[in-house]
Design a protein around this motif. Structure first.
Motif, PDB file in Angstrom:
ATOM      1  N   THR A 168       0.846  -1.185   0.000  1.00 50.21           N
ATOM      2  CA  THR A 168       0.000   0.000   0.000  1.00 50.21           C
ATOM      3  C   THR A 168       0.883   1.236   0.000  1.00 50.21           C
ATOM      4  O   THR A 168       1.923   1.279   0.677  1.00 50.21           O
ATOM      5  N   PRO A 172      -0.673   8.284  -4.587  1.00 55.83           N
ATOM      6  CA  PRO A 172      -0.515   7.628  -5.895  1.00 55.83           C
ATOM      7  C   PRO A 172       0.514   8.286  -6.810  1.00 55.83           C
ATOM      8  O   PRO A 172       0.638   7.867  -7.964  1.00 55.83           O
ATOM      9  N   TRP A 174       3.497   7.847  -6.943  1.00 57.19           N
ATOM     10  CA  TRP A 174       4.610   6.949  -7.254  1.00 57.19           C
ATOM     11  C   TRP A 174       4.685   6.664  -8.753  1.00 57.19           C
ATOM     12  O   TRP A 174       5.738   6.258  -9.266  1.00 57.19           O
ATOM     13  N   ARG A 175       3.586   6.900  -9.461  1.00 59.41           N
ATOM     14  CA  ARG A 175       3.557   6.666 -10.897  1.00 59.41           C
ATOM     15  C   ARG A 175       4.479   7.615 -11.663  1.00 59.41           C
ATOM     16  O   ARG A 175       4.864   7.317 -12.806  1.00 59.41           O
ATOM     17  N   GLN A 193      -6.295  -0.383 -12.505  1.00 58.44           N
ATOM     18  CA  GLN A 193      -5.246  -0.208 -13.486  1.00 58.44           C
ATOM     19  C   GLN A 193      -4.309  -1.401 -13.436  1.00 58.44           C
ATOM     20  O   GLN A 193      -4.103  -2.006 -12.370  1.00 58.44           O
ATOM     21  N   THR A 215       4.960   3.847   2.176  1.00 60.20           N
ATOM     22  CA  THR A 215       4.766   2.510   1.617  1.00 60.20           C
ATOM     23  C   THR A 215       4.788   1.479   2.739  1.00 60.20           C
ATOM     24  O   THR A 215       5.635   1.542   3.640  1.00 60.20           O
ATOM     25  N   LEU A 337       1.437  -6.028 -12.621  1.00 56.29           N
ATOM     26  CA  LEU A 337       1.233  -5.097 -11.517  1.00 56.29           C
ATOM     27  C   LEU A 337      -0.187  -4.561 -11.577  1.00 56.29           C
ATOM     28  O   LEU A 337      -0.615  -4.027 -12.605  1.00 56.29           O
ATOM     29  N   SER A 339      -3.131  -2.112  -9.732  1.00 54.89           N
ATOM     30  CA  SER A 339      -3.415  -1.028  -8.808  1.00 54.89           C
ATOM     31  C   SER A 339      -4.914  -0.959  -8.603  1.00 54.89           C
ATOM     32  O   SER A 339      -5.682  -0.841  -9.571  1.00 54.89           O
ATOM     33  N   CYS A 340      -5.337  -1.040  -7.364  1.00 54.17           N
ATOM     34  CA  CYS A 340      -6.754  -0.977  -7.044  1.00 54.17           C
ATOM     35  C   CYS A 340      -7.250   0.450  -6.941  1.00 54.17           C
ATOM     36  O   CYS A 340      -8.433   0.676  -6.711  1.00 54.17           O
ATOM     37  N   ASP A 370      -3.226   3.545  -1.884  1.00 52.12           N
ATOM     38  CA  ASP A 370      -3.182   2.939  -3.218  1.00 52.12           C
ATOM     39  C   ASP A 370      -2.678   1.512  -3.051  1.00 52.12           C
ATOM     40  O   ASP A 370      -1.499   1.286  -2.751  1.00 52.12           O
ATOM     41  N   LEU A 372      -1.426  -1.987  -4.159  1.00 51.52           N
ATOM     42  CA  LEU A 372      -0.699  -2.548  -5.309  1.00 51.52           C
ATOM     43  C   LEU A 372      -0.482  -4.034  -5.095  1.00 51.52           C
ATOM     44  O   LEU A 372      -0.243  -4.491  -3.973  1.00 51.52           O
TER      45      LEU A 372
END
Length: 406
Positions: A168, A172, A174-175, A193, A215, A337, A339-340, A370, A372
């Motif tokens: 988690t 978001p 981190w993208r 995603q 994280t 990967l 992502s919820c 987020d 993951l």
């Protein structure tokens, strides 16, 4: 002379009208014919429908509509249906500890063909036991079934390792640094995603995430599973709250709280299926996340015998839930990967000192993150010298229905 005429008329009526049977209860006549003897109480026979009987039950036996019997002994062949039988022992023979390993074959066939195909025209059926699979349908359906069965019987029989990492991230963003390292994949679930990464890029992205202060790694394990079988994982815990206030049997205090419990956490089901050559993997992922976001207090005014008011409080839970049920297919040498989105965090952080747990006072939860999920296929279990941590298994009720499986 008049009396003789009356008796003459009565005698003439008896001679013309046939005798009727009289019922014992009140002297009411029974219906004539053969059914009269079988129904001494004057009720209509059971096998004769009345005018109030629904059309679907007319002509049915005591158990309801039994349908029409067919004595032709032939199955419909209007679309060229034929019956084929596949030998499943090359796959099921290795799964000696599984009660019904053939169920995985049925599940994946239904995922490939859809369930409507087996309940609509043209007529067809499918049946399986531990040794064989029998299918009656058209050639097009047989080709789809053969493609799935080959992945079981001709694929790798050894246990496989599926690396699973659930993390988690509070923000978001981190993208920003990972965007160029990932290949976007279309997903049907709203807010979801997915990306594909090479194993090298996946290691870089994971390193970037671990360097962040927001994280948290929720789960990290190497899941050992057989090809096509479904593995279930769960990590849940109960959260108590005041559900109701009821009169106390002792009399004092006058009322006592009635508590309830909500299970919060995550439940995960993964079913991977390798291609025959092992270069591609299909995976059905079903995830459920439930979290109590807040307990909203409600004050109650309860009467007392002395005409005073007793104040009590109940809690109304504000639950945040998230569901995922998707099927993905990707090259087995890459990492998937997921992502919820910013949803309920799978697990809430516990206070280091229980007495300083502010959630008990405020009733709120800081639970947005987020979520993951990294899924990596690692090959045979015999080639991976890893230690699999113990993971709580989600219990399944005996004889549970299969609805919603696909």
């Amino acid at each position: 002379m008049r009396l003789f005429s009356v008796f003459s008329i009565i005698s003439l009526a008896v001679a013309i009208c046939p005798p009727v049977s009289m019922a014992q209860n009140g002297g009411m006549p029974l219906p004539g014919g053969a059914n009269a003897a079988a129904n001494p109480n004057g009720m209509p026979p059971r096998n004769l429908p009345s005018s109030d009987t629904p059309p679907s039950l007319r002509g049915a036996g005591p158990g309801g509509n039994s349908g029409n019997l067919s004595n032709s002994g032939k199955l419909p062949q209007t679309h060229g249906q034929v019956q084929r039988v596949w030998d499943l022992t090359p796959y099921t023979g290795y799964l000696t500890k599984h009660d019904h390993p053939e169920q995985a074959v049925i599940d994946w066939i239904l995922r490939e063909t859809g369930t409507d195909l087996w309940f609509t025209a043209p007529f067809g059926y499918m049946n399986a036991d531990r040794d064989k699979l029998t299918v009656y349908h058209t050639d097009e359906v047989h080709q789809m079934v053969a493609g799935i069965v080959d992945r079981f019987v001709a694929g790798d029989k050894d246990p496989q390792v599926l690396g699973l990492r659930v993390m988690t991230v509070g923000n978001p963003n981190w993208r920003s640094n990972a965007h160029l390292l990932m290949q976007h994949v279309n997903v049907d679930s709203p807010g979801m995603q997915a990306w594909l990464l090479s194993k090298e890029n996946a290691a870089i992205v994971m390193s970037q995430l671990r360097a962040r202060t927001d994280t948290r790694q929720v789960q990290a394990l190497d899941l050992i599973t057989h090809n096509g079988q479904t593995e279930k994982l769960a990590s849940t815990r109960g959260r108590n709250y005041v559900l109701n206030v009821k009169p106390a049997p002792t009399g004092w205090p006058p009322y006592e709280p009635e508590t309830g419990e909500i299970q919060e956490g995550y439940r995960l089901e993964i079913s991977p299926l390798l291609s025959t050559d092992g270069r591609a993997i299909d995976c059905v992922i079903k995830a459920e996340i439930d979290q109590v976001d807040k307990l909203k207090p409600v004050e109650l005014n309860l009467p007392l015998p002395n005409a005073q008011i007793h104040r009590a409080r109940i809690d109304v839970p504000q639950v945040v839930s998230w569901r995922l049920h998707e099927r993905f297919r990707w090259p087995s040498d890459m990492v998937l990967l997921l992502s919820c989105g910013v949803v309920a965090s799978p697990e809430r952080p516990q206070a280091t000192v229980p007495l300083l747990n502010l959630e008990m006072i405020t009733g709120t939860t800081a639970g947005r993150a987020d979520a993951l999920m990294f899924i990596e296929f690692r090959g045979r279990a015999s080639e991976n010298l890893t230690t699999t941590p113990l993971v709580p298994q989600m219990a399944t009720g005996i004889g549970a229905p299969n609805r919603g499986r696909y």
